[in-house]
Motif scaffolding. Structure first.
Motif, PDB file in Angstrom:
ATOM      1  N   PHE A 119       2.581  -2.323  14.630  1.00 22.57           N
ATOM      2  CA  PHE A 119       3.784  -1.738  14.046  1.00 22.57           C
ATOM      3  C   PHE A 119       4.326  -0.596  14.902  1.00 22.57           C
ATOM      4  CE2 PHE A 119       6.291   0.779  11.016  1.00 22.57           C
ATOM      5  CZ  PHE A 119       7.082  -0.213  10.447  1.00 22.57           C
ATOM      6  N   HIS A 120       3.478   0.028  15.699  1.00 20.85           N
ATOM      7  CA  HIS A 120       3.893   1.148  16.530  1.00 20.85           C
ATOM      8  C   HIS A 120       4.293   0.701  17.937  1.00 20.85           C
ATOM      9  CE1 HIS A 120       1.471   2.975  13.316  1.00 20.85           C
ATOM     10  NE2 HIS A 120       2.289   4.015  13.457  1.00 20.85           N
ATOM     11  N   VAL A 160       2.494  -4.958  11.005  1.00 17.08           N
ATOM     12  CA  VAL A 160       3.204  -4.654   9.763  1.00 17.08           C
ATOM     13  C   VAL A 160       2.759  -3.309   9.182  1.00 17.08           C
ATOM     14  CG1 VAL A 160       3.691  -7.035   9.093  1.00 17.08           C
ATOM     15  CG2 VAL A 160       1.490  -6.023   8.481  1.00 17.08           C
ATOM     16  N   LYS A 161       3.655  -2.773   8.354  1.00 12.03           N
ATOM     17  CA  LYS A 161       3.350  -1.575   7.567  1.00 12.03           C
ATOM     18  C   LYS A 161       3.587  -1.929   6.108  1.00 12.03           C
ATOM     19  CE  LYS A 161       4.865   3.151   6.628  1.00 12.03           C
ATOM     20  NZ  LYS A 161       5.849   4.229   6.940  1.00 12.03           N
ATOM     21  N   SER A 209      -4.048   3.185  10.621  1.00 14.91           N
ATOM     22  CA  SER A 209      -4.088   3.382   9.173  1.00 14.91           C
ATOM     23  C   SER A 209      -4.892   4.635   8.842  1.00 14.91           C
ATOM     24  CB  SER A 209      -4.733   2.168   8.496  1.00 14.91           C
ATOM     25  OG  SER A 209      -3.964   0.999   8.730  1.00 14.91           O
ATOM     26  N   PRO A 210      -4.541   5.335   7.753  1.00  8.69           N
ATOM     27  CA  PRO A 210      -5.301   6.524   7.356  1.00  8.69           C
ATOM     28  C   PRO A 210      -6.777   6.184   7.107  1.00  8.69           C
ATOM     29  CG  PRO A 210      -3.254   6.355   6.110  1.00  8.69           C
ATOM     30  CD  PRO A 210      -3.408   5.075   6.861  1.00  8.69           C
ATOM     31  N   LYS A 211      -7.620   7.127   7.353  1.00 11.78           N
ATOM     32  CA  LYS A 211      -9.048   6.921   7.166  1.00 11.78           C
ATOM     33  C   LYS A 211      -9.343   6.592   5.704  1.00 11.78           C
ATOM     34  CE  LYS A 211     -13.515   9.045   8.136  1.00 11.78           C
ATOM     35  NZ  LYS A 211     -14.209  10.267   8.630  1.00 11.78           N
ATOM     36  N   GLY A 212     -10.116   5.550   5.492  1.00 15.50           N
ATOM     37  CA  GLY A 212     -10.497   5.157   4.139  1.00 15.50           C
ATOM     38  C   GLY A 212      -9.447   4.354   3.401  1.00 15.50           C
ATOM     39  N   LYS A 263       0.824   3.283   2.491  1.00 16.21           N
ATOM     40  CA  LYS A 263       1.055   3.839   3.823  1.00 16.21           C
ATOM     41  C   LYS A 263      -0.005   3.386   4.820  1.00 16.21           C
ATOM     42  CE  LYS A 263       3.454   7.938   2.104  1.00 16.21           C
ATOM     43  NZ  LYS A 263       3.500   9.401   2.058  1.00 16.21           N
ATOM     44  N   VAL A 264      -0.241   2.097   4.793  1.00 17.97           N
ATOM     45  CA  VAL A 264      -1.285   1.527   5.622  1.00 17.97           C
ATOM     46  C   VAL A 264      -0.649   0.514   6.578  1.00 17.97           C
ATOM     47  CG1 VAL A 264      -1.843  -0.322   3.984  1.00 17.97           C
ATOM     48  CG2 VAL A 264      -3.617   0.515   5.537  1.00 17.97           C
TER      49      VAL A 264
END
Length: 870
Positions: free
Chosen positions: A760-761, A778-779, A805-808, A857-858
């Motif tokens: 996605f980036h 994808v997001k 993706s954020p941790k966890g 937000k993953v």
């Protein structure tokens, strides 16, 4: 029977016909139909005997016709002759509808005549045009009650919509709703109608017995009749419609009854009103009385059932009508030539439907009085005549429970007269009747939905006279049916009713343009709900005209639009936004996008500024252009946008819009819009020609939400070409072997669009530490639909969360059949935090699949996403 032509003696003198043809006798084949309305009570209905009685019946009259005045009423075999140029539609108190060529037998019974016979022959002989008579007549009625016009009740019209025969104004409403129904289906009643249009040419009225015998009614007859004429003209949109009245003189000159004299004086007084000069005429019928001994009956209130009396009344009405028409023509007053919208068209909506919907103004707080007021204002404001035909009742009209037969019923507090009465009133105003339902078991307001009651509800709608159905989709995901399956049920149910009803698909923008919504309905939502904020307007517009709902390569949904295939970015918020500038930008966008124009403001409190926007004829003409081309974006940079819409007259419409905060110039280049050389430029909001320009045009110093809507080009030029449609192979699986999804365009996008062949980036796409050259980054939340067209057998991919993706965090990958309605999940990763999941599933026979990635937000990757075709 034989057909009788214009000349009453053509059958006897064939040489005259040959001579007339040699002299170039004009044909009526392609001239507008002359439509006359005949209305009243039982004396208009007609009780002149054709055979019954010793003297005075029609047969006796013909047999004793020494001057050959009435021989044209029979053929050479003595049968009742028919005209081949005058046609008739009748509906009367016996609830009988009769249609056909004008002949004897169109009175109250098949064995009687009314004024229509003499009227039809006089007007038919005078005009070269074909003539249609629309006759509505009910016995025992009064202008004080049954036929009472709205304005005679009060400034705001009827205190309640008439729903029963005894209600004030019931037959006024029935009369006009019938007239509009016939006019909308003219080709059914005029044989060989070829789209030549029609002129609503005049109105004939013969009524009065009940107002004669009722003291109160008699007292107010003149006042009621003045209102009647005015309201008829307003509701028919004919301010100078010729109006001819036959007095109630059925006892002849011997009648000295004070109320009879009072009523006839009131009728004859109409010509004394300055506003009725040269457009209202009165026929004093007392000379047409024939004594009882020379009549079939002593029933004087039906003219002793004497056929000659009815013929004389009709002939006098017809001649008075012709004389009025001549006077008007001498002063250059003519009735407009109208077209039948549905004629010679396989489409219910050849151009985008226009109307008004209740939701944005009232939400669930709708009731009978509000709808009546809206209908009245759609007429008085000029909206109806500008093209706003559909009045649509949205959610919350129905009771919370169905009746014992399982049928929908009206909320008895909001709509005490029921839903058929609402439809009749709407139709009486020359409008189309729209209604709301939902394909779930409940509507969005938790009222009875249509799930498992589809045919019952469509039958009810047809019985009520519904013309337009807005079908919502709340709770439909638990139906267990795909949208294509769901809507096929409704489509077939509508067809089974036999009534043409527009189906407006409201499915939260779930890709009907892609999966063939035009097979089921005429328009479909491309967006989520619109709100009274300009940013919401812009978001909805992007779903139809930009990349808000489809791959950017398509330049919007224009190639999926056309007759009965309208992309609907939801109803208008014009009048509900913050400023006139925003309202105009909204209206211009919907016009150039060929979007359905369904007003959604409270018309009762509409300002002049808002009304002027909704009635802007040159802007509406862009939307309603017969070429049926949806506009498309040709420029989009720094919040500055340009749209182009090629028109049928050889010009093109161009919208130049500034969505940004700062004032800016916008320049459109001729090569962006398909024209070249010097071109005329016209400002459609100003209705002003700006001059000729060569190569380009610049809109200068446009502020926030300001725009220009222009018409560029020369009328009559070769039609301006639109862009080339995206080829099917670009968005469809067509080849054998492997097709990577990143190599074809997606058909639907909701939420975040995927990045092709990168994460996605924009970085290399990796799953489980392995780099993939092909795939989708994808997001959450992301839904994308791909068209397999039944050509693929396997879908394969490997998925995981992306390292960004954020941790966890966790995410979920799902694949569904077609879209989310129906809930047919063919793959579900469950919530995953780390690791990878391999996918290899059967997709045989599937037309569409939906790839869904959800989470908070993953980021995720569909590595090597492909389908295999054998």
């Amino acid at each position: 029977m034989i057909n009788q032509s214009k000349n009453n003696y053509i059958n006897k003198l064939p040489l005259l016909l040959i001579l007339a043809l040699c002299l170039g006798l004009k044909s009526n084949a392609h001239q507008p139909i002359k439509v006359f309305i005949l209305a009243g009570q039982s004396n208009m209905q007609g009780h002149g005997e054709m055979e019954k009685g010793v003297k005075g019946n029609l047969r006796w009259l013909i047999n004793n016709d020494k001057e050959d005045i009435y021989q044209h009423l029979v053929d050479e075999h003595g049968e009742w002759s028919e005209r081949d140029d005058v046609f008739i539609f009748t509906w009367d108190k016996f609830d009988t509808i009769k249609t056909g060529k004008l002949s004897a037998g169109y009175g109250g019974f098949d064995t009687t005549i009314g004024p229509e016979l003499g009227f039809g022959h006089v007007t038919g002989n005078h005009y070269e045009n074909k003539v249609l008579l629309i006759k509505t007549s009910w016995g025992g009625k009064s202008l004080a009650v049954d036929f009472r016009p709205p304005s005679a009740v009060g400034e705001s019209g009827y205190s309640r919509i008439p729903s029963q025969p005894k209600d004030t104004g019931y037959y006024y409403v029935q009369m006009l709703s019938t007239v509009h129904k016939v006019l909308d289906n003219l080709q059914q009643y005029v044989p060989d109608y070829q789209g030549e249009g029609y002129e609503l040419a005049g109105f004939g009225w013969h009524q009065g017995w009940n107002d004669r015998v009722t003291k109160t009614a008699n007292k107010y007859y003149e006042e009621n009749l003045v209102h009647f004429i005015k309201d008829i003209r307003k509701d028919l949109g004919t301010p100078t419609l010729p109006f001819v009245i036959a007095t109630t003189g059925m006892k002849g000159w011997a009648d000295k009854d004070p109320r009879a004299i009072s009523l006839m004086n009131a009728q004859m007084a109409m010509t004394n009103y300055p506003e009725f000069k040269d457009n209202v005429s009165v026929v004093d019928t007392r000379d047409f009385y024939i004594e009882t001994e020379d009549s079939p009956s002593k029933q004087f209130y039906h003219w002793n059932r004497n056929a000659k009396s009815y013929l004389l009344i009709g002939e006098a009405l017809g001649q008075a009508m012709i004389d009025l028409k001549k006077k008007q023509a001498a002063t250059n007053i003519h009735q407009e030539i109208r077209n039948v919208p549905s004629y010679d068209s396989k489409y219910l909506t050849p151009t985008p439907p226009m109307g008004w919907n209740s939701w944005n103004a009232f939400e669930k707080e709708i009731d009978e009085n509000k709808i009546k007021e809206i209908a009245d204002i759609m007429v008085s404001s000029g909206m109806r005549d500008a093209g706003y035909k559909y009045l649509v009742l949205d959610d919350a009209w129905m009771a919370s429970e169905r009746n014992e037969k399982g049928q929908l019923v009206a909320d008895s507090i909001k709509f005490p007269g029921g839903m058929k009465a609402i439809g009749d009133y709407i139709h009486s105003k020359g409008l189309k009747y729209g209604i709301y339902e939902c394909r779930g078991d409940l509507t969005c307001q938790n009222l009875p939905g249509s799930f498992e009651h589809e045919q019952t509800d469509m039958d009810s709608f047809a019985e009520w006279g519904v013309d337009y159905i807005k079908l919502d989709a709340c709770f439909a995901r638990k139906n267990g049916r795909l949208s294509t399956e769901d809507l096929d049920v409704y489509h077939k149910a509508i067809l089974k009713t036999g009534r043409p009803m527009v189906l407006s698909i409201s499915d939260f923008g779930s890709g009907a343009w892609a999966w063939g919504g035009k097979n089921y309905g005429q328009l479909w939502r491309t967006s989520m709900d619109i709100y009274p904020r300009i940013q919401s307007v812009y978001r909805c517009a992007e779903t139809s005209g930009g990349n808000g709902a489809i791959h950017p390569a398509f330049k919007g949904l224009w190639q999926f639009a056309g007759p009965d295939s309208w992309n609907d970015p939801d109803m208008l918020q014009v009048g509900n936004l913050k400023s006139t500038i925003e309202d105009k930008a909204h209206f211009s966008l919907w016009s150039i996008l060929a979007a359905p124009i369904m007003a959604g403001n409270d018309l009762r409190s509409m300002s002049d500024e808002v009304k002027n926007i909704l009635l802007a004829s040159e802007v509406i003409a862009v939307n309603q252009d017969s070429r049926a081309h949806q506009g498309f974006k040709v420029y989009d940079k720094d919040s500055l946008e340009i749209y182009n819409k090629p028109l049928s007259d050889g010009t093109t419409a161009v919208l130049m819009l500034n969505k940004g905060e700062k004032r800016s110039d916008i320049t459109v280049l001729w090569d962006q819009i398909g024209v070249s050389g010097p071109q005329n430029v016209r400002d459609l909001w100003l209705g002003k020609d700006l001059g000729k320009f060569n190569g380009s045009f610049t809109a200068k110093n446009l502020g926030k939400h300001e725009h220009l809507l222009l018409k560029i080009g020369t009328i009559g030029s070769t039609p301006v070409a639109g862009p080339t449609p995206v080829a099917e192979e670009k968005y469809t699986v067509t080849q054998e072997g492997t097709t990577y999804l990143s190599d074809i365009y997606y058909m639907l996008k909701k939420g975040n669009a995927p990045v092709e062949d990168k994460n996605f980036h924009g970085k290399p796409l990796k799953v489980g530490g392995k780099k993939y050259e092909k795939g989708l980054g994808v997001k959450s939340n992301s839904e994308v639909m791909y068209r397999l067209n039944g050509k693929a057998q396997r879908f394969q991919a490997v998925v995981s969360l992306d390292k960004n993706s954020p941790k966890g965090a966790s995410g979920r990958f799902q694949i569904m059949v077609e879209e989310k309605f129906g809930g047919r999940v063919i793959f579900d990763s469950g919530n995953i935090k780390k690791g990878k999941v391999n996918i290899d599933i059967d997709v045989s026979g599937l037309d569409f699949i939906l790839l869904d990635f959800s989470g908070k937000k993953v980021f995720g990757n569909w590595g090597d996403a492909k389908v295999i075709s054998e």
